[in-house]
Write a protein that holds these residues in place. Structure first.
Motif, PDB file in Angstrom:
ATOM      1  N   ASN A  43       6.862 -23.677 -18.513  1.00  0.00           N
ATOM      2  CA  ASN A  43       7.782 -24.733 -18.922  1.00  0.00           C
ATOM      3  C   ASN A  43       7.486 -25.163 -20.356  1.00  0.00           C
ATOM      4  N   GLU A  44       8.291 -26.088 -20.868  1.00  0.00           N
ATOM      5  CA  GLU A  44       8.155 -26.524 -22.255  1.00  0.00           C
ATOM      6  C   GLU A  44       6.829 -27.232 -22.515  1.00  0.00           C
ATOM      7  N   ASP A  65      10.826 -35.665 -27.525  1.00  0.00           N
ATOM      8  CA  ASP A  65      11.456 -36.469 -26.484  1.00  0.00           C
ATOM      9  C   ASP A  65      10.471 -36.789 -25.368  1.00  0.00           C
ATOM     10  N   ALA A  66      10.969 -37.457 -24.347  1.00  0.00           N
ATOM     11  CA  ALA A  66      10.095 -38.018 -23.314  1.00  0.00           C
ATOM     12  C   ALA A  66       9.311 -36.966 -22.542  1.00  0.00           C
ATOM     13  N   LEU A  67       9.831 -35.759 -22.468  1.00  0.00           N
ATOM     14  CA  LEU A  67       9.119 -34.697 -21.742  1.00  0.00           C
ATOM     15  C   LEU A  67       7.734 -34.462 -22.330  1.00  0.00           C
ATOM     16  N   HIS A  68       7.599 -34.689 -23.632  1.00  0.00           N
ATOM     17  CA  HIS A  68       6.343 -34.371 -24.312  1.00  0.00           C
ATOM     18  C   HIS A  68       5.468 -35.593 -24.569  1.00  0.00           C
ATOM     19  N   LYS A  90       9.713 -42.420 -21.146  1.00  0.00           N
ATOM     20  CA  LYS A  90      10.711 -42.766 -20.126  1.00  0.00           C
ATOM     21  C   LYS A  90      10.048 -42.751 -18.749  1.00  0.00           C
ATOM     22  N   ALA A  91      10.862 -42.745 -17.718  1.00  0.00           N
ATOM     23  CA  ALA A  91      10.366 -42.903 -16.353  1.00  0.00           C
ATOM     24  C   ALA A  91       9.568 -41.701 -15.863  1.00  0.00           C
TER      25      ALA A  91
END
Length: 260
Positions: A43-44, A65-68, A90-91
């Motif tokens: 995954n990223e 962004d929030a993923l990282h 984020k959540a």
């Protein structure tokens, strides 16, 4: 096997140091014309370090962004790449998000108001920044927390919407004012709107069935070429630009590329 793209835009090549007189950003949001293949990454998140490895990011501010918003990413950027970060939260990081929300934002004096009208709406953004070094936020190298409150009014319908965005950065208050932090966050949104949204909606990239060999990289390169060529020709709406080119498919695409 997955592929991702990186952008060296404004970032110095490896072995070179960015000029201290110019504000440099590295957008970990995938802008370069040719994609970067990352081998054997599920995954990223796991490919983050490999994605940035080719670049000298000393003194560069990385936005993502929030993923990282990952602790390992923050440590890697500051300790290994000698870079700075501003990460949206984020959540997907529930405890960190909860702590950011519970900070005493109403008492924050350091704030910035920005107002603009465009794209059929009126928008007001209020950016607040709070030093968190002594607040036990439990995030590597965290120096400031950021809250951006966005009020939007649709000029056609009068509909009002409100959105609150939280972010965290290692930049101290003397390095980044609320104005600069707001600009950094907005630059990340610009990438999402101008690239990811276009590729996901106009080109339906997520629905693509091309997954084997060099197919994904080749198609990503062609999509980027189309987007960049249309923008260079003055098309602000990529979907409209594609329709315009399709009306004369044997001549207009060649004209855009400068091929006689």
């Amino acid at each position: 096997m997955r592929w991702f793209e990186a952008s060296p835009r404004r970032a110095a090549p490896k072995g070179q140091t960015p000029s201290s007189s110019v504000q440099h950003y590295f957008k970990a949001a995938f802008l370069q014309p040719a994609p970067l293949r990352i081998q054997d990454t599920p995954n990223e998140i796991t490919c983050f370090a490999a994605l940035l490895a080719p670049f000298d990011l000393s003194g560069v501010t990385v936005t993502a962004d929030a993923l990282h918003a990952q602790r390992a990413h923050a440590r890697s950027l500051v300790e290994e790449k000698k870079a700075h970060y501003l990460l949206v939260v984020k959540a997907n990081q529930p405890e960190l998000h909860r702590r950011l929300r519970s900070l005493p934002w109403k008492d924050v004096i350091a704030r910035r108001y920005d107002r603009e009208v465009g794209h059929g709406r009126r928008e007001t953004r209020v950016t607040r920044a709070l030093t968190v070094t002594d607040l036990g936020l439990d995030f590597p190298h965290a120096a400031q927390a950021v809250r951006i409150l966005r009020h939007r009014t649709d000029l056609k319908t009068g509909t009002v919407s409100r959105q609150t965005v939280y972010a965290i950065t290692d930049l101290a208050s003397h390095q980044a004012s609320p104005q600069r932090l707001g600009h950094l966050a907005r630059s990340q949104w610009t990438i999402e709107n101008r690239l990811h949204f276009v590729r996901d909606t106009t080109f339906a990239e997520d629905a693509s069935k091309i997954r084997t060999g060099h197919g994904p990289e080749n198609m990503a390169t062609l999509r980027n070429l189309a987007i960049n060529t249309l923008r260079a020709a003055g098309h602000r709406n990529i979907a409209a630009g594609l329709r315009h080119a399709s009306y004369e498919p044997f001549t207009r695409p060649l004209d855009l590329l400068g091929i006689a």
